[in-house]
Design an enzyme around this catalytic site. Structure first.
Site, PDB file in Angstrom:
ATOM      1  N   GLY A  56      18.869  60.056   8.030  1.00  0.00           N
ATOM      2  CA  GLY A  56      17.925  60.000   9.157  1.00  0.00           C
ATOM      3  C   GLY A  56      18.540  59.566  10.470  1.00  0.00           C
ATOM      4  O   GLY A  56      17.825  59.363  11.454  1.00  0.00           O
TER       5      GLY A  56
ATOM      6  N   GLU B 285      38.408  58.490  18.621  1.00  0.00           N
ATOM      7  CA  GLU B 285      37.943  59.465  17.623  1.00  0.00           C
ATOM      8  C   GLU B 285      37.727  60.829  18.293  1.00  0.00           C
ATOM      9  O   GLU B 285      38.127  61.871  17.775  1.00  0.00           O
ATOM     10  CB  GLU B 285      36.629  58.984  16.998  1.00  0.00           C
ATOM     11  CG  GLU B 285      35.990  60.046  16.104  1.00  0.00           C
ATOM     12  CD  GLU B 285      34.800  59.528  15.280  1.00  0.00           C
ATOM     13  OE1 GLU B 285      34.511  58.318  15.311  1.00  0.00           O
ATOM     14  OE2 GLU B 285      34.179  60.363  14.591  1.00  0.00           O
TER      15      GLU B 285
ATOM     16  N   GLY C 221      31.637  63.651  15.213  1.00  0.00           N
ATOM     17  CA  GLY C 221      32.236  62.808  16.258  1.00  0.00           C
ATOM     18  C   GLY C 221      31.387  62.768  17.525  1.00  0.00           C
ATOM     19  O   GLY C 221      31.841  62.314  18.574  1.00  0.00           O
TER      20      GLY C 221
HETATM   21  C1  LIG Z   1      32.123  67.894   7.876  1.00  0.00           C
HETATM   22  C2  LIG Z   1      31.509  66.655   8.463  1.00  0.00           C
HETATM   23  C3  LIG Z   1      32.203  65.460   8.403  1.00  0.00           C
HETATM   24  C4  LIG Z   1      31.637  64.296   8.924  1.00  0.00           C
HETATM   25  N1  LIG Z   1      32.291  63.091   8.790  1.00  0.00           N
HETATM   26  C5  LIG Z   1      31.641  61.942   9.117  1.00  0.00           C
HETATM   27  C6  LIG Z   1      32.233  60.673   8.824  1.00  0.00           C
HETATM   28  O1  LIG Z   1      33.359  60.569   8.303  1.00  0.00           O
HETATM   29  N2  LIG Z   1      31.518  59.554   9.105  1.00  0.00           N
HETATM   30  C7  LIG Z   1      30.282  59.613   9.680  1.00  0.00           C
HETATM   31  O2  LIG Z   1      29.694  58.570   9.906  1.00  0.00           O
HETATM   32  N3  LIG Z   1      29.710  60.801   9.981  1.00  0.00           N
HETATM   33  C8  LIG Z   1      30.358  61.960   9.713  1.00  0.00           C
HETATM   34  N4  LIG Z   1      29.764  63.174   9.990  1.00  0.00           N
HETATM   35  C9  LIG Z   1      28.454  63.196  10.613  1.00  0.00           C
HETATM   36  C10 LIG Z   1      28.435  63.687  12.056  1.00  0.00           C
HETATM   37  O3  LIG Z   1      29.060  62.773  12.910  1.00  0.00           O
HETATM   38  C11 LIG Z   1      26.982  63.992  12.422  1.00  0.00           C
HETATM   39  O4  LIG Z   1      26.599  65.133  11.665  1.00  0.00           O
HETATM   40  C12 LIG Z   1      26.782  64.231  13.897  1.00  0.00           C
HETATM   41  O5  LIG Z   1      26.979  63.041  14.634  1.00  0.00           O
HETATM   42  C13 LIG Z   1      25.375  64.792  14.212  1.00  0.00           C
HETATM   43  O6  LIG Z   1      24.393  64.039  13.601  1.00  0.00           O
HETATM   44  P1  LIG Z   1      23.250  64.768  12.725  1.00  0.00           P
HETATM   45  O7  LIG Z   1      23.927  65.671  11.770  1.00  0.00           O
HETATM   46  O8  LIG Z   1      22.344  63.756  12.189  1.00  0.00           O
HETATM   47  O9  LIG Z   1      22.482  65.686  13.764  1.00  0.00           O
HETATM   48  P2  LIG Z   1      21.246  65.241  14.685  1.00  0.00           P
HETATM   49  O10 LIG Z   1      21.555  63.976  15.361  1.00  0.00           O
HETATM   50  O11 LIG Z   1      20.000  65.335  13.873  1.00  0.00           O
HETATM   51  O12 LIG Z   1      21.244  66.428  15.759  1.00  0.00           O
HETATM   52  C14 LIG Z   1      20.647  67.698  15.518  1.00  0.00           C
HETATM   53  C15 LIG Z   1      20.702  68.487  16.838  1.00  0.00           C
HETATM   54  O13 LIG Z   1      19.938  67.796  17.844  1.00  0.00           O
HETATM   55  C16 LIG Z   1      20.752  67.574  18.962  1.00  0.00           C
HETATM   56  N5  LIG Z   1      20.413  66.292  19.605  1.00  0.00           N
HETATM   57  C17 LIG Z   1      20.279  65.075  19.015  1.00  0.00           C
HETATM   58  N6  LIG Z   1      20.035  64.139  19.935  1.00  0.00           N
HETATM   59  C18 LIG Z   1      20.005  64.774  21.144  1.00  0.00           C
HETATM   60  C19 LIG Z   1      19.797  64.343  22.498  1.00  0.00           C
HETATM   61  N7  LIG Z   1      19.587  63.078  22.807  1.00  0.00           N
HETATM   62  N8  LIG Z   1      19.842  65.278  23.466  1.00  0.00           N
HETATM   63  C20 LIG Z   1      20.079  66.585  23.173  1.00  0.00           C
HETATM   64  N9  LIG Z   1      20.288  67.039  21.931  1.00  0.00           N
HETATM   65  C21 LIG Z   1      20.260  66.147  20.924  1.00  0.00           C
HETATM   66  C22 LIG Z   1      22.185  67.545  18.438  1.00  0.00           C
HETATM   67  O14 LIG Z   1      23.111  67.804  19.470  1.00  0.00           O
HETATM   68  C23 LIG Z   1      22.131  68.623  17.376  1.00  0.00           C
HETATM   69  O15 LIG Z   1      22.302  69.876  17.964  1.00  0.00           O
HETATM   70  C24 LIG Z   1      30.354  64.352   9.534  1.00  0.00           C
HETATM   71  C25 LIG Z   1      29.678  65.575   9.626  1.00  0.00           C
HETATM   72  C26 LIG Z   1      30.231  66.718   9.078  1.00  0.00           C
HETATM   73  C27 LIG Z   1      29.452  67.991   9.153  1.00  0.00           C
END
Ligand SMILES: Cc1cc2nc3c(=O)[nH]c(=O)nc-3n(C[C@H](O)[C@H](O)[C@H](O)COP(=O)(O)OP(=O)(O)OC[C@H]3O[C@@H](n4cnc5c(N)ncnc54)[C@H](O)[C@@H]3O)c2cc1C
Length: 381
Positions: free
Chosen positions: A130, A244, A365
């Protein structure tokens, strides 16, 4: 323009790495992609040649050299070898500063020698089902009970999630205090109540073990907290995120350069209508545009690396590097795939794998949208 980032010692290290990657990594990477994980043994081999923890002091087995140019050499050689599944960038560029700069003497002695030798594989767990972009929404809690924290919660998408021995976990020690209630704890392999979930099936980065982590009443000793006080976690994260993001930008430019190079070669040889496809004006214009943009990206990123070395890389500069180079990487690889025609869609051509691997770069990132938010806020509008 001539690239002038590296000095002789970096180039010597580059030679060693190139030979190592050709021998120990490239021949096995396809198998690791099928396995969905990289074996721990190759981490140890990489540790033996000094691949990990450049900035770690000599007293803990490191070289004591804080120079991100070495990190960049490592990343570039990994990309060159097509070894997208190694979680070494995460270990070296992302987690290292937490373990070198936020640890006390006892923690350094406990963790750093293994970090450098490749025996202790690291991860950082911020994201939750979440809460991704919005890190303040983290719901994992760590409630103090005497000399322990009781950790409860769930993380997802964690790079090195299956292999990791040390996980820097972002948790709320004071759930009512917002960002000021966030603390970083190091959870170690084998702690009771710490379970790994699925090794997630991804679009690309197939050899990378990206996993779910679960914490069910894990008793984490207070000695595993990073920083002197509770509640410093959010600040610590904000401090380390520029490095990062730069690390991701280094990958982006190296990957774009590599794909551009292989596409030029392809266009010199592939024939259509009685000539090389490189002779068509469209091909030359597309490649001219991409070559220009990649070179501009290269110089900006190299400048960021030097700024990081001088501790002057701002959050905004890093955000600019991250979004622009990763969007460029995605575009370059997509256009290059097009120039390969149907062969570009075949997995036996490296451009196809590069296309799949690249897609996540604008997401993890900090997404492109979040980077633009950061930059936009700095513009005083
Ligand atoms: C292969 C992979 C490796 C990863 N490795 C790690 C790791 O080692 N450690 C870790 O902690 N995380 C890791 N992640 C997680 C990654 O950092 C997150 O997926 C990323 O930060 C986006 O968060 P979310 O997936 O929850 O998307 P959300 O935050 O739900 O975003 C969904 C969409 O909404 C948009 N959005 C959200 N907020 C806003 C805003 N304020 N204004 C405009 N648009 C917005 C986003 O840009 C995106 O397009 C990894 C992810 C992947 C896919």
């Amino acid at each position: 323009m001539q690239r002038d980032l590296f000095e002789e010692e970096h180039l010597l290290f580059q030679e060693t790495l190139r030979e190592f990657m050709a021998r120990e990594v490239a021949p096995h990477h396809d198998q690791w992609e099928k396995d969905g994980i990289v074996p721990r043994e190759v981490w140890k081999k990489a540790g033996e040649i000094g691949m990990f923890g450049f900035g770690v002091g000599e007293e803990y087995g490191g070289s004591g050299i804080t120079d991100f140019r070495y990190n960049s050499v490592i990343t570039e050689e990994i990309i060159r070898a097509g070894a997208s599944g190694l979680g070494w960038g995460l270990h070296n560029d992302v987690v290292a500063p937490y373990l070198t700069e936020l640890t006390n003497e006892e923690q350094k002695q406990r963790w750093l020698p293994g970090f450098v030798s490749g025996e202790l594989i690291s991860a950082i767990a911020m994201t939750e089902p979440g809460a991704g972009s919005d890190l303040q929404g983290v719901r994992t809690t760590a409630i103090r009970e005497g000399d322990h924290y009781v950790l409860n919660g769930q993380k997802t998408f964690i790079t090195n999630g299956i292999n990791s021995d040390l996980v820097v976990v972002v948790a709320k020690t004071d759930p009512s205090a917002g960002a000021r209630g966030t603390t970083l704890l190091v959870v170690e392999r084998g702690m009771e109540g710490f379970e790994r979930g699925r090794n997630l099936e991804k679009v690309g980065l197939k050899a990378q073990d990206t996993a779910e982590l679960f914490f069910d009443n894990v008793r984490v000793p207070v000695e595993n907290r990073l920083g002197e006080n509770e509640g410093e976690g959010f600040f610590q994260l904000m401090n380390n995120l520029p490095q990062e993001r730069l690390s991701i930008a280094v990958v982006a430019v190296a990957a774009a350069e590599a794909v551009l190079e292989m596409t030029l070669e392809y266009c010199r040889n592939r024939q259509a209508f009685g000539r090389n496809i490189g002779k068509f004006q469209n091909t030359r214009f597309v490649l001219a545009e991409l070559a220009t943009e990649v070179e501009i990206a290269r110089h900006y990123v190299d400048k960021c690396i030097l700024a990081l070395n001088a501790r002057q890389l701002s959050v905004v500069d890093a955000a600019k590097a991250k979004w622009w180079t990763t969007e460029l990487q995605v575009k370059v690889i997509d256009r290059c795939l097009q120039l390969h025609g149907g062969y570009g869609y075949m997995m036996e051509y490296p451009v196809a794998k590069a296309w799949l691997d690249s897609r996540v770069q604008t997401i993890y990132g900090g997404t492109t949208e979040i980077m633009k938010e950061i930059i936009g806020r700095s513009l005083d509008i």
